[in-house]
Design an enzyme around this catalytic site. Structure first.
Site, PDB file in Angstrom:
ATOM      1  N   CYS A  84       0.838  -1.101  -0.167  1.00 50.26           N
ATOM      2  CA  CYS A  84       0.163  -0.005  -0.047  1.00 50.26           C
ATOM      3  C   CYS A  84       0.912   1.209   0.028  1.00 50.26           C
ATOM      4  CB  CYS A  84      -0.863  -0.052   1.125  1.00 50.26           C
ATOM      5  SG  CYS A  84      -1.986   1.349   1.331  1.00 50.26           S
ATOM      6  N   CYS A  88       0.385   4.892   6.808  1.00 53.03           N
ATOM      7  CA  CYS A  88      -0.138   5.158   8.170  1.00 53.03           C
ATOM      8  C   CYS A  88       0.808   4.130   8.884  1.00 53.03           C
ATOM      9  CB  CYS A  88      -1.440   4.204   8.117  1.00 53.03           C
ATOM     10  SG  CYS A  88      -2.460   4.603   6.726  1.00 53.03           S
ATOM     11  N   CYS A  91       0.464   0.564  10.367  1.00 48.41           N
ATOM     12  CA  CYS A  91       0.060  -0.232   9.641  1.00 48.41           C
ATOM     13  C   CYS A  91       1.104  -1.210   8.814  1.00 48.41           C
ATOM     14  CB  CYS A  91      -0.753   0.066   8.125  1.00 48.41           C
ATOM     15  SG  CYS A  91      -1.340  -1.272   7.158  1.00 48.41           S
ATOM     16  N   CYS A 128     -15.938  -9.483   6.552  1.00 51.09           N
ATOM     17  CA  CYS A 128     -15.429  -8.225   6.008  1.00 51.09           C
ATOM     18  C   CYS A 128     -14.099  -8.564   5.356  1.00 51.09           C
ATOM     19  CB  CYS A 128     -15.190  -7.472   7.204  1.00 51.09           C
ATOM     20  SG  CYS A 128     -14.237  -5.907   6.862  1.00 51.09           S
ATOM     21  N   CYS A 159     -19.065  -6.773   4.125  1.00 48.55           N
ATOM     22  CA  CYS A 159     -18.368  -5.666   4.379  1.00 48.55           C
ATOM     23  C   CYS A 159     -17.289  -5.416   3.779  1.00 48.55           C
ATOM     24  CB  CYS A 159     -18.119  -5.458   6.062  1.00 48.55           C
ATOM     25  SG  CYS A 159     -17.444  -4.040   6.532  1.00 48.55           S
ATOM     26  N   CYS A 219     -19.488   1.506   8.468  1.00 47.13           N
ATOM     27  CA  CYS A 219     -18.503   1.060   9.705  1.00 47.13           C
ATOM     28  C   CYS A 219     -17.401   2.085   9.856  1.00 47.13           C
ATOM     29  CB  CYS A 219     -18.044  -0.604   9.486  1.00 47.13           C
ATOM     30  SG  CYS A 219     -16.961  -1.289  10.679  1.00 47.13           S
ATOM     31  N   ARG A 292     -17.567  -2.630  18.425  1.00 42.02           N
ATOM     32  CA  ARG A 292     -16.855  -3.917  18.010  1.00 42.02           C
ATOM     33  C   ARG A 292     -15.470  -3.932  18.878  1.00 42.02           C
ATOM     34  NH1 ARG A 292     -16.332  -4.465  12.545  1.00 42.02           N
ATOM     35  NH2 ARG A 292     -18.509  -5.036  12.622  1.00 42.02           N
TER      36      ARG A 292
HETATM   37  N1  SAM Z   1      -6.797   0.479   3.160  1.00 38.26           N
HETATM   38  C1  SAM Z   1      -7.880   0.633   3.719  1.00 38.26           C
HETATM   39  C2  SAM Z   1      -7.940   1.819   4.738  1.00 38.26           C
HETATM   40  O1  SAM Z   1      -6.848   2.154   5.345  1.00 38.26           O
HETATM   41  O2  SAM Z   1      -8.873   2.377   4.855  1.00 38.26           O
HETATM   42  C3  SAM Z   1      -8.642  -0.756   4.480  1.00 38.26           C
HETATM   43  C4  SAM Z   1      -7.335  -1.682   5.288  1.00 38.26           C
HETATM   44  S1  SAM Z   1      -7.006  -0.846   6.656  1.00 38.26           S
HETATM   45  C5  SAM Z   1      -5.908  -2.106   7.059  1.00 38.26           C
HETATM   46  C6  SAM Z   1      -8.113  -0.957   7.756  1.00 38.26           C
HETATM   47  C7  SAM Z   1      -8.248  -0.587   9.154  1.00 38.26           C
HETATM   48  O3  SAM Z   1      -7.152  -1.525   9.855  1.00 38.26           O
HETATM   49  C8  SAM Z   1      -7.352   0.593   9.262  1.00 38.26           C
HETATM   50  O4  SAM Z   1      -8.224   1.874   9.387  1.00 38.26           O
HETATM   51  C9  SAM Z   1      -6.877   0.649  10.907  1.00 38.26           C
HETATM   52  O5  SAM Z   1      -7.852   1.198  11.720  1.00 38.26           O
HETATM   53  C10 SAM Z   1      -6.704  -0.980  10.988  1.00 38.26           C
HETATM   54  N2  SAM Z   1      -5.330  -1.174  11.409  1.00 38.26           N
HETATM   55  C11 SAM Z   1      -4.408  -1.300  10.491  1.00 38.26           C
HETATM   56  N3  SAM Z   1      -3.240  -1.709  11.060  1.00 38.26           N
HETATM   57  C12 SAM Z   1      -3.496  -1.836  12.450  1.00 38.26           C
HETATM   58  C13 SAM Z   1      -2.729  -2.182  13.640  1.00 38.26           C
HETATM   59  N4  SAM Z   1      -1.607  -2.457  13.727  1.00 38.26           N
HETATM   60  N5  SAM Z   1      -3.385  -2.109  14.869  1.00 38.26           N
HETATM   61  C14 SAM Z   1      -4.729  -1.788  15.047  1.00 38.26           C
HETATM   62  N6  SAM Z   1      -5.367  -1.628  13.756  1.00 38.26           N
HETATM   63  C15 SAM Z   1      -4.837  -1.559  12.554  1.00 38.26           C
HETATM   64  C1  DTB Z   2     -10.962  -2.479  11.525  1.00 38.71           C
HETATM   65  O1  DTB Z   2     -11.333  -1.310  12.235  1.00 38.71           O
HETATM   66  N1  DTB Z   2      -9.926  -3.232  12.086  1.00 38.71           N
HETATM   67  C2  DTB Z   2      -9.776  -4.431  11.168  1.00 38.71           C
HETATM   68  C3  DTB Z   2     -10.789  -4.064   9.892  1.00 38.71           C
HETATM   69  N2  DTB Z   2     -11.230  -2.640  10.434  1.00 38.71           N
HETATM   70  C4  DTB Z   2     -10.526  -4.101   8.457  1.00 38.71           C
HETATM   71  C5  DTB Z   2      -8.248  -4.616  10.636  1.00 38.71           C
HETATM   72  C6  DTB Z   2      -7.354  -4.770  11.906  1.00 38.71           C
HETATM   73  C7  DTB Z   2      -5.910  -4.714  11.000  1.00 38.71           C
HETATM   74  C8  DTB Z   2      -5.038  -5.180  12.314  1.00 38.71           C
HETATM   75  C9  DTB Z   2      -3.563  -5.362  11.616  1.00 38.71           C
HETATM   76  C10 DTB Z   2      -3.410  -6.429  10.779  1.00 38.71           C
HETATM   77  O2  DTB Z   2      -4.020  -7.520  11.075  1.00 38.71           O
HETATM   78  O3  DTB Z   2      -3.052  -6.271   9.454  1.00 38.71           O
HETATM   79 FE1  SF4 Z   3      -2.808   1.224   3.419  1.00 39.26          FE
HETATM   80 FE2  SF4 Z   3      -2.645  -0.045   5.741  1.00 39.26          FE
HETATM   81 FE3  SF4 Z   3      -3.151   2.710   5.361  1.00 39.26          FE
HETATM   82 FE4  SF4 Z   3      -4.870   0.967   4.652  1.00 39.26          FE
HETATM   83  S1  SF4 Z   3      -4.335   1.488   6.965  1.00 39.26           S
HETATM   84  S2  SF4 Z   3      -4.493   2.865   3.827  1.00 39.26           S
HETATM   85  S3  SF4 Z   3      -3.571  -0.598   4.056  1.00 39.26           S
HETATM   86  S4  SF4 Z   3      -1.190   1.801   4.795  1.00 39.26           S
END
Ligand code: SAM
Ligand code: DTB
Ligand code: SF4
Length: 350
Positions: A84, A88, A91, A128, A159, A219, A292
């Protein structure tokens, strides 16, 4: 020594009455401006309540709107992993950080159908699909629409979380049967820039408006434990609760999962009771939402999870994996729910 016979009947009756200690009136949404918006200071005042008053209030609100014994089970599947372009800081899927993740292409219909069938078999009612895109292209949306049809055909709620949507995308997903679109605000507006630099808060709000505009359920939640202050947690909850025209139907509250290689890998631990408070405040300010208890459960004790359910959480991510990181296994979760006298929600998806 006083015995029961020494007490007059009226005294005996009053002695048998439970004592009620009333807390100070708890904060309500401000109505002075003719709106029912939550002011950040009122949300913060909820956070500041004595723990037992906060939990009592959250329990009361929860029981007014939901069966307190019922928990929704939502299973996640990463349909497009890694690579990606966004940065963030939490992430593992960002190209900006070396987390050892192998990026993949969008999954095909057959693999998604099998995963959906397994989730349904295990008792999930919501499925989801997450994709590590900044924003899907038109052809990506068409391909995910096919995946949505596949999931719906298995009798699950669908979702998707695909990043920022452009005009028309939400409508295509809706017409494929998508029930919810997940797009988190993740933090307070004044903390966002410290975590992400490749997009801004308004981008998130724009996509949420497109989702709402198409009539897809929202959501939307956030992450706790990224180094934000309590005031900033309150500001995130106020943003969620004040989303127009209504707050989200689903509110995922994630605890940061610290992933090696990300900038937040060494973030100091948040006091678990502060996480519980965040759940309670989300429940009070968004009474009809499914709140959740999301990422981070694998690192949480059963006792803290139990407090989260007491605080009004009534949904979990269910299945061994979140998107790329671990989640408690099915047997452990079924054991926990049974221990707490909770039962999975059943829906007859149409
Ligand atoms: N790329 C899209 C976005 O960012 O909206 C969808 C996937 S992204 C992985 C979805 C959500 O995962 C993020 O908004 C964040 O809340 C959650 N997330 C990602 N990494 C995480 C982490 N290390 N710990 C907790 N939540 C995480
Ligand atoms: C949300 O709020 N949490 C989920 C889902 N929506 C997509 C993702 C959590 C991701 C946690 C880190 C990972 O497993 O990569
Ligand atoms: Fe990309 Fe992760 Fe950010 Fe979603 S949360 S936009 S997957 S870097």
């Amino acid at each position: 020594m006083t015995t029961i016979t020494d007490i007059a009947p009226s005294q005996a009756a009053s002695a048998a009455q439970p004592l009620h200690f009333h807390a100070k009136p708890a904060p309500q949404p401000a109505t002075d401006a003719g709106t029912d918006a939550w002011r950040v200071e009122d949300v913060q005042a909820l956070f500041d309540l004595p723990f037992s008053d906060l939990l009592h209030r959250a329990q009361t609100v929860h029981r007014e709107h939901f069966d307190p014994a019922e928990v929704e089970l939502a299973t996640l599947l990463s349909v497009k992993t890694g690579g990606c372009p966004e940065d963030c800081g939490y992430c593992p899927q960002s190209v900006h950080f070396d987390t050892g993740l192998t990026a993949g292409k969008l999954m095909g219909v057959d693999a998604v159908r099998e995963a959906a069938q397994r989730a349904k078999q295990a008792g999930a009612t919501r499925f989801c699909m997450g994709a590590a895109w900044r924003a899907p292209k038109d052809r990506d949306v068409d391909a995910v629409a096919e995946l949505v049809r596949t999931v719906k055909a298995e009798g699950l709620e669908a979702c998707a979380t695909l990043g920022m949507l452009s005009d028309g995308h939400a409508e295509i997903l809706r017409d494929a049967g998508l029930d919810y679109y997940n797009h988190n605000l993740d933090s307070a507006p004044d903390f966002y820039g410290e975590i992400i630099t490749t997009r801004d808060y308004q981008d998130r709000l724009d996509t949420l408006a497109r989702v709402r505009g198409a009539g897809v359920k929202v959501c939307c939640g956030g992450i706790v434990g990224m180094g934000e202050s309590r005031l900033q947690r309150a500001a995130l909850v106020a943003q969620l609760a004040n989303l127009a025209p209504d707050y989200p139907e689903s509110v995922p509250i994630n605890h940061l999962v610290k992933v090696q290689g990300t900038p937040l890998a060494d973030q100091p631990d948040l006091d678990p009771l502060e996480f519980v408070r965040t759940i309670a405040v989300a429940r009070i300010t968004m009474p009809r939402a499914r709140v959740r208890l999301s990422a981070g459960r694998q690192q949480m004790s059963e006792a803290v999870q139990a407090l989260c359910f007491l605080a009004g959480a009534n949904s979990i991510f269910y299945g061994e994996k979140l998107l790329t990181t671990g989640n408690p296994d099915v047997a452990a979760d079924m054991g926990l729910l049974a221990k707490l006298g909770l039962r999975p929600r059943h829906v007859s998806a149409d």
